[in-house]
Scaffold this motif. Structure first.
Motif, short mmCIF file in Angstrom:
data_model
loop_
_atom_site.label_atom_id
_atom_site.label_comp_id
_atom_site.label_asym_id
_atom_site.label_seq_id
_atom_site.Cartn_x
_atom_site.Cartn_y
_atom_site.Cartn_z
N LEU A 200 0.55 -0.64 0.22
CA LEU A 200 0.14 0.12 0.27
C LEU A 200 0.67 1.15 0.06
O LEU A 200 1.72 1.06 0.92
N ALA A 201 0.71 2.20 -1.08
CA ALA A 201 1.33 3.14 -0.94
C ALA A 201 0.46 4.37 -1.08
O ALA A 201 -0.69 4.82 -1.71
N ILE A 202 0.80 4.98 0.58
CA ILE A 202 -0.02 6.65 0.74
C ILE A 202 0.49 7.72 0.32
O ILE A 202 2.04 7.91 0.65
N LEU A 203 -0.04 8.39 -0.81
CA LEU A 203 0.55 8.80 -2.21
C LEU A 203 -0.34 10.51 -1.76
O LEU A 203 -0.94 10.60 -1.42
N ASP A 204 0.29 11.18 -0.28
CA ASP A 204 0.12 12.53 0.08
C ASP A 204 0.18 13.27 -1.35
O ASP A 204 1.71 14.07 -1.52
N GLU A 205 -0.60 14.32 -1.55
CA GLU A 205 -0.81 15.05 -2.76
C GLU A 205 0.65 15.12 -3.54
O GLU A 205 0.72 16.02 -3.74
N PRO A 206 0.48 13.70 -4.41
CA PRO A 206 1.85 14.01 -5.50
C PRO A 206 2.09 14.72 -6.33
O PRO A 206 3.19 15.41 -7.65
#
Ligand SMILES: Nc1ncnc2c1ncn2[C@@H]1O[C@H](COP(=O)(O)OP(=O)(O)O)[C@@H](O)[C@H]1O
Ligand SMILES: [Mg+2]
Lengths: 250, 312
Positions: free
Chosen positions: A156-162
Motif C-alpha cells: 500500500l502506497a499512501i501518496l499525499d498530494e503527489p
C-alpha cells in the motif's frame, strides 16, 4: 479483498478534534482516492494510517489484511508493506538519491533504482549521486519520493498530494506512475484536492471536516466536489454545522 | 611487534587513508610519529621541511610563486602508544598564484593519555588557493586531547577552504580555534564535523574576518553528540568592507543526556556588507527519521542514517 480498514477513527491534536469517526476501507489492487479541500484532514489521515508519532488515534482501530495494526510503530507497518510519500518530503544532508531510494528496497538492485528514476523522468546518470538536500528543487524532491515508493514495491502506497509542486506538463507522468504502481501490485491511497487527479482512481472518498462524507465513482464524487465543496464558504460539512458530529450513513 | 611506520600506516588506512600514496612519486607526503619524521617525499615547487623538536615537529611549508601542486599533499600525524605528546608547529606560505590541497590524517588509535597540539600560521598570497582537510581517527578509549590552532591570512582573489572531520572513535577533549582574515575578492570556507559520545568535550571556535571588498565567507558546523557528550560551537563572522558577504550555518544534533550550545557571533560594520546565520540545535529531525522508518528501517538505524549523513 479488503487490504486496509480504518474504523471510526477519532484524533485530537492540541485540543482540537481533527478526525471525527472516520471510516475507510481500501480494497487490494485498487487506486483509492481521498479528495478534499484544504484542511479537511487528508494529511492527518495519512499520518494516522502510517503510524507517525503523535498521531495515535484516541479511538478507533486500523486493520491491515484483517490484523489490528493500531499499536504498531511506523517501521513495523512499513515492514508489513505500507509506505507514505509525504506531501512535503524531508531533505537529508549527505544522503545520495541512490542511497535514499535503496533504503526501502529489499534487495539493493541498481537496475531497479535506475528504472524508478526513469519512471519519474529523472535521468539516472544525472541524479543517482546528487544529494537529497536543499540543492534539489521541490519538484525534483517530490519525484524522488515517488521513485523511492516505486522501488520499494509496497502493498500500500499512501501518496499525499503527489501532484503538488509538479508542473502541469509533468502531471501525466505522475498519473502514469500511479497506474504503474497499481499494475505492479501496489494499492494506492491517492490524496489530492484536485478532482481531475482524483478521477484516475477506481473509487473516491470525499473528505470534509475530518470525516469521509461520501464515497463512490470518482467522476460522480468529483462532480459533487466541484459543484458543492469548491464554492462552499465554510468547508464544514452541513450536518456538522451545529457543532455535533453526525457521521453520514454510508 | 610491528615497527612504528607499519603501525601508523595501519591506523592511517583505518582512518580512510590509502597507504599507496606514500609510494607514489608524484605525491608529496610527510609522516610523523610523535616527534619523529618516519617518512617524507618532496616534489618540485614545494618546500616541506620538518625539524624534530623534543615534543614534536616544526614544519616549514611553502608553495613557490605560481606553482600549482596537482595532487594533494598527504600528511599523517599520530601517536601509536597509549601515552604521549605531539606538538606540530606549521609555518605555511602559499605564494602569489600558487595553489595546493592538503590531506592530513591524525591517528591516535590507542590513546589513553595523549595530547596532540597543532599550531599553524598560514599566509596565502594573491590569486592563490589553499585547501586543508584534516581527518581524525581515534580509538574508543577517549583518552586524547586535541588542540588545533590556526591563524590564516588570505590575500586578494584567493581561496581558503578548510574541512575538519572527527567522526571515527571517541573525540576525547577537543578544542579547535581557527582564525582567518580575508582580503578583497577572496573566498573563505570553513567546515567542521564532529561526533561526540561518552564523556567527550567539544569546543570549536571558527572565526572569519572579511576585511576586503567583495570577500565571501561561509562557516559551517555539523556536530552530533550523545551519551554525556557536550559541545560548544562559536562561529564568528565579521564583515567590514563593502560587498563582503558571509553566512554561518550550524547544525547540532543531540541524543540522550548530551548537551549542545551554539554561539553565532555576527559583526557587520559596513553598510554594504551582509552576514546571515542559521543555527539548529535539537534532537534528530522527526520527519527525516519517520521518512526512513516508512521505508522499513528501524528507528535506531534511521537516526544513524540521518546523523551519519550530516557528518559526511
Ligand atoms: N499538529 C496539529 N495541531 C493542531 N492542529 C493541526 C495539527 N496538524 C494539523 N492541524 C489542523 O488539522 C486540520 C487538517 O490538517 P491537514 O490534515 O493537514 O489537512 P489537509 O491535508 O487536508 O490540508 C487543519 O485545520 C490543520 O490546521
Ligand atoms: Mg495535506
Amino acid at each position: 479483498m479488503e487490504l486496509v480498514r480504518l474504523e471510526d477513527i477519532s484524533l485530537n491534536l492540541e485540543g482540537r478534534q481533527i478526525l471525527r469517526g472516520l471510516g475507510l476501507s481500501v480494497k487490494a489492487g485498487t487506486i483509492h482516492s481521498v479528495l478534499g479541500s484544504n484542511a479537511a484532514g487528508k494529511s492527518t489521515l495519512a499520518y494516522v494510517l502510517m503510524g507517525c508519532a503523535g498521531y495515535r488515534p484516541q479511538s478507533g482501530r486500523i486493520r491491515l489484511e484483517g490484523d489490528d495494526i493500531t499499536e504498531l510503530p511506523i517501521s513495523k507497518r512499513s515492514q508489513r508493506g505500507i509506505t507514505l510519500a509525504w506531501q512535503e518530503p524531508a531533505r537529508f544532508e549527505g544522503l545520495t538519491v541512490k542511497d535514499y531510494i535503496s533504503v526501502g528496497m529489499k534487495e539493493k538492485d541498481e537496475g531497479l533504482i535506475k528504472e524508478s528514476l526513469h519512471e519519474v523522468l529523472l535521468e539516472p546518470t544525472e541524479y543517482m549521486n546528487r544529494v537529497v538536500d536543499k540543492t534539489l528543487s521541490g519538484g525534483e524532491r517530490k519525484r524522488i519520493e515517488l521513485a523511492a515508493v516505486f522501488a520499494m514495491k509496497p502493498k500500500l502506497a499512501i501518496l499525499d498530494e503527489p501532484d503538488s509542486g509538479i508542473d502541469i506538463l509533468a502531471l501525466d507522468n505522475i498519473v502514469n506512475l500511479i497506474k504503474r504502481l497499481k499494475k505492479q501490485g501496489t494499492s494506492v491511497v491517492l490524496i489530492t484536492h484536485r478532482e481531475e487527479v482524483s478521477e484516475i482512481a477506481d473509487i473516491t472518498s470525499l473528505m470534509c471536516s475530518g470525516c469521509i462524507v461520501k464515497e463512490g465513482k470518482p467522476k460522480e464524487v468529483g462532480k459533487y466536489f466541484k459543484e458543492k465543496c469548491l464554492p462552499c464558504p465554510t468547508k464544514i460539512y452541513p450536518s456538522f454545522m451545529d457543532g455535533k458530529i453526525k457521521v453520514p450513513a454510508k | 611487534m610491528m615497527p612504528d611506520y607499519e603501525l601508523m600506516l595501519d591506523a592511517y588506512s583505518k582512518a580512510g587513508g590509502v597507504p599507496a600514496v606514500f609510494k607514489d612519486s608524484d605525491v608529496a607526503h610527510l609522516v610523523v610519529h610523535r616527534n619523529k619524521v618516519i617518512g617524507s617525499h618532496l616534489i618540485p615547487g614545494l618546500v616541506l621541511t620538518p625539524k624534530e623538536t623534543e615534543t614534536g615537529v616544526n614544519i616549514d611549508f611553502r608553495v613557490e610563486k605560481g606553482v600549482k601542486i596537482e595532487r594533494p599533499v598527504h600528511l599523517c600525524f599520530g601517536i601509536i602508544p597509549k601515552e604521549g605528546i605531539q606538538e606540530i608547529n606549521i609555518k605555511a606560505s602559499v605564494q602569489d598564484g600558487a595553489g595546493v590541497k592538503l590531506l592530513a590524517h591524525c591517528v591516535f588509535p590507542n590513546a589513553v593519555k595523549v595530547i596532540h597540539k597543532m599550531q599553524a600560521d598560514i599566509t596565502i598570497g594573491d590569486n592563490a588557493y589553499y585547501e586543508y582537510n584534516e581527518v581524525h581517527f581515534h580509538g574508543d578509549t577517549g583518552g586524547v586531547e586535541v588542540i588545533p590552532r590556526a591563524r590564516v591570512k588570505v590575500g586578494r582573489h584567493s581561496r581558503l577552504v578548510t574541512n575538519f572531520s572527527l567522526v571515527h572513535g571517541r573525540v576525547g577533549t577537543f578544542d579547535l580555534d581557527y582564525d582567518t582574515e580575508v582580503l578583497d575578492d577572496s573566498v573563505l570556507e570553513m567546515t567542521a564535523r564532529v561526533y561526540g559520545y561518552g564523556d567527550d568535550l567539544i569546543k570549536i571556535r571558527e572565526a572569519g574576518r572579511l576585511i576586503g571588498a567583495n570577500s565571501r565567507g561561509l562557516i559551517k558546523s555539523r556536530v552530533a553528540v550523545k551519551d554525556n557528550a557536550q559541545s560548544e560551537i562559536i562561529n564568528e563572522l565579521t564583515a567590514t568592507a563593502p560587498h563582503a558577504r558571509g553566512h554561518v550555518d550550524c547544525i547540532e544534533v543531540i541524543q540522550g543526556r548530551a548537551r549542545a550550545q551554539a554561539i553565532p557571533i555576527v559583526n557587520v560594520t559596513h553598510e554594504l556588507a551582509k552576514v546571515t546565520h542559521e543555527a539548529a540545535i535539537g534532537s534528530v529531525d522527526k520527519k527525516q527519521v519517520e521518512t526512513l522508518m516508512a521505508r522499513g528501517v528501524e528507528e535506531e538505524k534511521a537516526i544513524d542514517i540521518v546523523v551519519s549523513g550530516l557528518l559526511k
